[in-house]
Design a protein around this motif. Structure first.
Motif, PDB file in Angstrom:
ATOM      1  N   LYS B 135      36.232  90.280  28.357  1.00 41.42           N
ATOM      2  CA  LYS B 135      36.531  90.587  26.959  1.00 41.42           C
ATOM      3  C   LYS B 135      36.925  89.324  26.194  1.00 41.42           C
ATOM      4  O   LYS B 135      36.411  89.050  25.112  1.00 41.42           O
ATOM      5  CB  LYS B 135      37.661  91.629  26.901  1.00 41.42           C
ATOM      6  CG  LYS B 135      37.866  92.232  25.532  1.00 41.42           C
ATOM      7  CD  LYS B 135      38.991  93.247  25.538  1.00 41.42           C
ATOM      8  CE  LYS B 135      40.335  92.547  25.511  1.00 41.42           C
ATOM      9  NZ  LYS B 135      41.463  93.508  25.530  1.00 41.42           N
ATOM     10  N   VAL B 136      37.813  88.542  26.810  1.00 39.10           N
ATOM     11  CA  VAL B 136      38.297  87.337  26.142  1.00 39.10           C
ATOM     12  C   VAL B 136      37.172  86.324  25.961  1.00 39.10           C
ATOM     13  O   VAL B 136      37.056  85.688  24.920  1.00 39.10           O
ATOM     14  CB  VAL B 136      39.459  86.717  26.957  1.00 39.10           C
ATOM     15  CG1 VAL B 136      39.806  85.339  26.415  1.00 39.10           C
ATOM     16  CG2 VAL B 136      40.639  87.639  26.947  1.00 39.10           C
ATOM     17  N   TRP B 137      36.326  86.210  26.972  1.00 37.77           N
ATOM     18  CA  TRP B 137      35.273  85.196  26.931  1.00 37.77           C
ATOM     19  C   TRP B 137      33.982  85.713  26.306  1.00 37.77           C
ATOM     20  O   TRP B 137      32.989  84.979  26.254  1.00 37.77           O
ATOM     21  CB  TRP B 137      34.978  84.704  28.354  1.00 37.77           C
ATOM     22  CG  TRP B 137      36.016  83.762  28.855  1.00 37.77           C
ATOM     23  CD1 TRP B 137      37.191  84.091  29.443  1.00 37.77           C
ATOM     24  CD2 TRP B 137      35.988  82.342  28.782  1.00 37.77           C
ATOM     25  NE1 TRP B 137      37.907  82.977  29.756  1.00 37.77           N
ATOM     26  CE2 TRP B 137      37.183  81.873  29.358  1.00 37.77           C
ATOM     27  CE3 TRP B 137      35.071  81.405  28.279  1.00 37.77           C
ATOM     28  CZ2 TRP B 137      37.480  80.521  29.454  1.00 37.77           C
ATOM     29  CZ3 TRP B 137      35.374  80.064  28.393  1.00 37.77           C
ATOM     30  CH2 TRP B 137      36.574  79.629  28.966  1.00 37.77           C
ATOM     31  N   PHE B 138      33.971  86.947  25.843  1.00 42.90           N
ATOM     32  CA  PHE B 138      32.720  87.583  25.442  1.00 42.90           C
ATOM     33  C   PHE B 138      31.937  86.747  24.423  1.00 42.90           C
ATOM     34  O   PHE B 138      30.739  86.520  24.580  1.00 42.90           O
ATOM     35  CB  PHE B 138      33.004  88.983  24.879  1.00 42.90           C
ATOM     36  CG  PHE B 138      31.750  89.766  24.611  1.00 42.90           C
ATOM     37  CD1 PHE B 138      31.054  90.356  25.655  1.00 42.90           C
ATOM     38  CD2 PHE B 138      31.256  89.906  23.325  1.00 42.90           C
ATOM     39  CE1 PHE B 138      29.900  91.071  25.417  1.00 42.90           C
ATOM     40  CE2 PHE B 138      30.093  90.619  23.089  1.00 42.90           C
ATOM     41  CZ  PHE B 138      29.419  91.200  24.137  1.00 42.90           C
ATOM     42  N   LYS B 139      32.638  86.268  23.394  1.00 44.79           N
ATOM     43  CA  LYS B 139      31.938  85.488  22.366  1.00 44.79           C
ATOM     44  C   LYS B 139      31.311  84.233  22.939  1.00 44.79           C
ATOM     45  O   LYS B 139      30.231  83.827  22.542  1.00 44.79           O
ATOM     46  CB  LYS B 139      32.912  85.119  21.244  1.00 44.79           C
ATOM     47  CG  LYS B 139      33.178  86.306  20.361  1.00 44.79           C
ATOM     48  CD  LYS B 139      33.648  85.877  18.998  1.00 44.79           C
ATOM     49  CE  LYS B 139      33.457  87.022  18.040  1.00 44.79           C
ATOM     50  NZ  LYS B 139      34.327  86.915  16.870  1.00 44.79           N
ATOM     51  N   ARG B 140      32.015  83.614  23.898  1.00 54.73           N
ATOM     52  CA  ARG B 140      31.460  82.416  24.535  1.00 54.73           C
ATOM     53  C   ARG B 140      30.204  82.774  25.332  1.00 54.73           C
ATOM     54  O   ARG B 140      29.230  82.036  25.318  1.00 54.73           O
ATOM     55  CB  ARG B 140      32.504  81.774  25.455  1.00 54.73           C
ATOM     56  CG  ARG B 140      33.671  81.167  24.726  1.00 54.73           C
ATOM     57  CD  ARG B 140      33.316  79.799  24.156  1.00 54.73           C
ATOM     58  NE  ARG B 140      34.148  79.484  23.011  1.00 54.73           N
ATOM     59  CZ  ARG B 140      33.806  79.780  21.763  1.00 54.73           C
ATOM     60  NH1 ARG B 140      32.658  80.334  21.507  1.00 54.73           N
ATOM     61  NH2 ARG B 140      34.615  79.492  20.769  1.00 54.73           N
ATOM     62  N   ALA B 379      33.207  78.903  32.532  1.00 52.13           N
ATOM     63  CA  ALA B 379      34.397  79.721  32.340  1.00 52.13           C
ATOM     64  C   ALA B 379      35.177  79.914  33.631  1.00 52.13           C
ATOM     65  O   ALA B 379      36.401  79.942  33.629  1.00 52.13           O
ATOM     66  CB  ALA B 379      33.998  81.079  31.764  1.00 52.13           C
ATOM     67  N   LYS B 380      34.462  80.007  34.725  1.00 57.04           N
ATOM     68  CA  LYS B 380      35.178  80.298  35.966  1.00 57.04           C
ATOM     69  C   LYS B 380      35.983  79.099  36.458  1.00 57.04           C
ATOM     70  O   LYS B 380      36.861  79.243  37.303  1.00 57.04           O
ATOM     71  CB  LYS B 380      34.206  80.771  37.053  1.00 57.04           C
ATOM     72  CG  LYS B 380      33.404  79.678  37.677  1.00 57.04           C
ATOM     73  CD  LYS B 380      32.612  80.178  38.856  1.00 57.04           C
ATOM     74  CE  LYS B 380      31.886  78.987  39.472  1.00 57.04           C
ATOM     75  NZ  LYS B 380      30.808  79.332  40.341  1.00 57.04           N
ATOM     76  N   LEU B 386      41.171  81.061  36.536  1.00 51.24           N
ATOM     77  CA  LEU B 386      40.578  80.859  37.853  1.00 51.24           C
ATOM     78  C   LEU B 386      40.506  82.186  38.595  1.00 51.24           C
ATOM     79  O   LEU B 386      41.341  83.068  38.416  1.00 51.24           O
ATOM     80  CB  LEU B 386      41.402  79.854  38.656  1.00 51.24           C
ATOM     81  CG  LEU B 386      41.269  78.396  38.203  1.00 51.24           C
ATOM     82  CD1 LEU B 386      42.201  77.513  39.010  1.00 51.24           C
ATOM     83  CD2 LEU B 386      39.843  77.915  38.336  1.00 51.24           C
ATOM     84  N   GLY B 387      39.459  82.334  39.421  1.00 50.05           N
ATOM     85  CA  GLY B 387      39.425  83.475  40.337  1.00 50.05           C
ATOM     86  C   GLY B 387      38.728  84.713  39.821  1.00 50.05           C
ATOM     87  O   GLY B 387      38.871  85.783  40.395  1.00 50.05           O
ATOM     88  N   PHE B 388      37.969  84.588  38.732  1.00 49.62           N
ATOM     89  CA  PHE B 388      37.272  85.794  38.260  1.00 49.62           C
ATOM     90  C   PHE B 388      35.754  85.625  38.270  1.00 49.62           C
ATOM     91  O   PHE B 388      35.045  86.235  37.481  1.00 49.62           O
ATOM     92  CB  PHE B 388      37.738  86.167  36.856  1.00 49.62           C
ATOM     93  CG  PHE B 388      39.197  86.484  36.807  1.00 49.62           C
ATOM     94  CD1 PHE B 388      39.688  87.567  37.518  1.00 49.62           C
ATOM     95  CD2 PHE B 388      40.085  85.704  36.083  1.00 49.62           C
ATOM     96  CE1 PHE B 388      41.032  87.865  37.494  1.00 49.62           C
ATOM     97  CE2 PHE B 388      41.431  85.987  36.063  1.00 49.62           C
ATOM     98  CZ  PHE B 388      41.911  87.069  36.768  1.00 49.62           C
ATOM     99  N   ALA B 389      35.268  84.789  39.181  1.00 49.97           N
ATOM    100  CA  ALA B 389      33.826  84.541  39.241  1.00 49.97           C
ATOM    101  C   ALA B 389      33.052  85.832  39.466  1.00 49.97           C
ATOM    102  O   ALA B 389      32.008  86.065  38.853  1.00 49.97           O
ATOM    103  CB  ALA B 389      33.518  83.549  40.353  1.00 49.97           C
TER     104      ALA B 389
END
Lengths: 244, 422
Positions: B135-140, B379-380, B386-389
């Protein structure tokens, strides 16, 4: 006597080492109907395919309507447009309707306006009695109807000469008649025709001359009456005894 | 146990079916309880037998069901499709059990124990997936490093390009013959101009955004779009060239095709960004993105060419003969007779090549362009996240799957639409 429309002089042709045509000599006059017969593999199809240069001959001269056919022939497309051809396997274009099959070449090769091309196509389709199938696709028609469409397609180019390469060999027996009828009508209209066929009834009815070929040579060339009444060579006699 | 089974002959076959259905349901119920609620109703059985119990009774059940022709539609369908023999029955059971086993952990990870609220890493408290990250990185992931307040430029450019793609549908009959010209020449140029002026900017009061900042899914689309529309006509020309009678053209095509098919895409991309500029004059500048698009286009065109050549070879010789005998020259014959039929035949093959192309676009990461998979890789490694790959890759996989499935569906529709009887 006017100049023959097709002149074939000492033509030889090889497929690799195999000689398919050996010293062929043949003159065809305008409006003449010639039937070519003979066993399979005797070179009769190859001969008529040479006349519109779907096959290339290696030796000799072929002159169609005053144009010699060889590798320097620049206007081969114009010559082909004057020589209609009907194939054993019909070779209609399956992605186009019957009407579009007939109008494609007149529109794009002869630059005919679309309306005029369609009128012409419908007239030709009427001649072969399938005008009611004009908007169907080839796959929806019977073999006989397809072959008649193919004849109409060739006629739409208003050719001077029509070549038929075993037009009835791929048909069911009961469809042969409708195709032959269309061809007889065409012959009565005064078309120059060279027909490769095994239909001896057709030959007797319309041919001026019959040619018998075997092993790449013209074994016998005779008027129709003589050909069936007293064939000259033994090979012809044998062939006729088997086919009639 | 099995041996005696095959000998059962009952006059009342309905009994067999009841018995079989009961045993089959029981086996599924047992696995279901064990996998969802962790209850083992067969714990009284000794070790291994307890493990194989559902398999054995399910197998017996299916054999009973298969024994007679019942006349009940569902059961007959079952017998016909998944229960035709002992071996198939066993496979069916194993697949059903494996699915039942795999479902609960997958469900709990993706949905039940997952978090989506909040906007920091600390919001992810559960043991499951952390969708907050997506959600946070969605735009990226969608727009890359493109400045946030200018995303409307990408959106409107895409909407325009898509809208122009549909223009062909509204062509009047007398314009129909220009359809190919429109899609092969005019449309790509307009699309390029739209993307250049809207997304790159630099004029009309729009701020210049260099291609290095482009990224995410929008970059995937841009690269795929241009490569697809350019590689197809090029491939067509190469396919015709390879079948040409003129040796110069034929050998050029063969060399081209064999060269590009022989090198890996990743080296081509490296060369396009590292070696290619060395051969250019110093003051000549070509954007990295343009170079990448050209490289992929040239590469995929070779594959397209071979697919199309397959279609050309599948056409009977009679079609060429007929076209020639009507006086058509090379181009007329190919445009009106040969290509329409050949291209129809190769729709599945072309779709295959295009799908592969879309899935190859992540490779542009090696030259520093970050489309969606590239953004994930960036992003990962962000220290805050960290840790959400895993979440990221599942997200990308879903996106790619949607794109590719849509393409394959579309190609199937085209195939049906243009199907003609021979």
């Amino acid at each position: 006597m006017s100049e023959p429309i097709i002149k074939i002089n000492d033509v030889n042709k090889w497929f690799g080492d195999f000689q398919v045509l050996k010293n062929i000599n043949l003159d065809v006059n305008a409006k003449q109907k010639i039937v070519v017969c003979g066993p399979s593999g005797s070179g009769k199809s190859t001969l008529i395919r040479c006349i519109n240069r779907l096959e290339e001959h290696q030796e000799g001269k072929i002159i169609v309507d005053g144009n010699e056919l060889n590798e320097n022939t620049k206007n081969i497309e114009e010559i082909r447009a004057e020589v209609g051809m009907v194939f054993q396997q019909f070779n209609l274009f399956p992605h186009l309707s019957i009407l579009d099959n007939c109008t494609l070449a007149p529109i794009w090769v002869k630059k005919m306006p679309k309306k005029k091309a369609e009128e012409l196509a419908l007239k030709q389709l009427e001649q072969v009695q399938i005008v009611d199938q004009a908007y169907k696709f080839p796959g929806q028609l019977s073999g006989g109807q397809q072959q008649r469409s193919a004849i109409a397609r060739a006629l739409c180019m208003e050719p001077k000469i029509m070549l038929f390469d075993e037009p009835t060999s791929a048909l069911d027996p009961e469809m042969i008649k409708e195709v032959l009828d269309a061809m007889v009508n065409l012959a009565k209209g005064g078309m120059t025709m060279i027909v490769v066929t095994h239909e001896m009834g057709f030959a007797k009815e319309v041919a001026d001359e019959v040619i018998f070929m075997d092993e790449g040579m013209i074994v016998e060339k005779n008027t129709t009456k003589e050909f069936f009444a007293n064939p000259k060579s033994d090979r012809t006699k044998l062939f006729l005894s088997q086919i009639l | 146990m099995k041996i005696s089974l095959s000998k059962i002959k009952s006059n009342n076959y309905i009994t067999n079916i009841y018995l079989g259905t009961f045993l089959f349901s029981l086996s599924i119920f047992d696995v279901f309880l064990y996998s969802f609620l962790n209850i083992n109703i067969t714990s009284f059985l000794p070790g291994n037998l307890s493990l194989f119990f559902p398999l054995i009774i399910g197998f017996i059940g299916l054999s009973f069901i298969r024994m007679e022709y019942s006349g009940i539609k569902i059961i007959d369908n079952l017998n016909k499709h998944i229960n035709t023999s002992n071996f198939n029955a066993l496979l069916t059971l194993i697949i059903i059990f494996a699915l039942l086993k795999a479902l609960p952990p997958a469900l709990s990870w993706m949905i039940l124990d997952a978090n989506i609220s909040g906007d920091t890493k600390q919001a992810c408290t559960g043991t499951g997936a952390c969708w907050t990250y997506i959600k946070v990185w969605f735009k990226r992931f969608m727009y890359g490093m493109y400045p946030n307040e200018m995303h409307w430029r990408i959106n409107s450019a895409f909407i325009l390009v898509i809208a122009l793609g549909f223009v062909g549908y509204f062509f009047k009959d007398n314009l129909k013959k220009y359809l190919a010209l429109y899609y092969v020449v005019i449309y790509p140029i307009i699309a390029f101009l739209i993307i250049y002026y809207l997304i790159s900017g630099g004029s009309f009061g729009l701020v210049w955004v260099e291609t290095g900042a482009w990224g995410g899914l929008s970059l995937t689309f841009i690269v795929s779009f241009f490569c697809l529309i350019f590689c197809f006509p090029l491939g067509m020309i190469l396919a015709l060239g390879r079948r040409s009678n003129l040796p110069a053209i034929r050998y050029t095509s063969i060399c081209y095709i064999e060269f590009w098919r022989g090198v890996p895409l990743i080296t081509v991309l490296f060369m396009s960004s590292v070696m290619f500029p060395m051969f250019l004059p110093e003051d000549f500048f070509m954007d990295k993105l343009v170079r990448v698009i050209i490289a992929i286009t040239l590469f995929e065109a070779a594959y397209c060419a071979e697919v199309i050549r397959g279609g050309l070879q599948a056409l009977p010789r009679g079609q060429y003969d007929a076209a020639k005998s009507l006086g058509m020259g090379y181009w007329k014959m190919h445009i009106f007779v040969i290509l329409p039929q050949a291209l129809k035949l190769v729709i599945p093959g072309i779709a295959n090549t295009f799908l592969a192309l879309v899935k190859d676009t992540p490779l542009i990461f090696v030259v520093g362009l970050a489309e969606i998979a590239g953004m994930l890789a960036l992003a990962k490694t962000n220290p805050k996240w960290l840790g959400f790959a895993m979440e990221g890759y599942i997200f990308a996989a879903i996106i790619f799957w949607i794109i590719c499935y849509a393409m394959s569906k579309y190609s199937y529709n085209l195939e049906q639409k243009y199907k003609t009887e021979r």
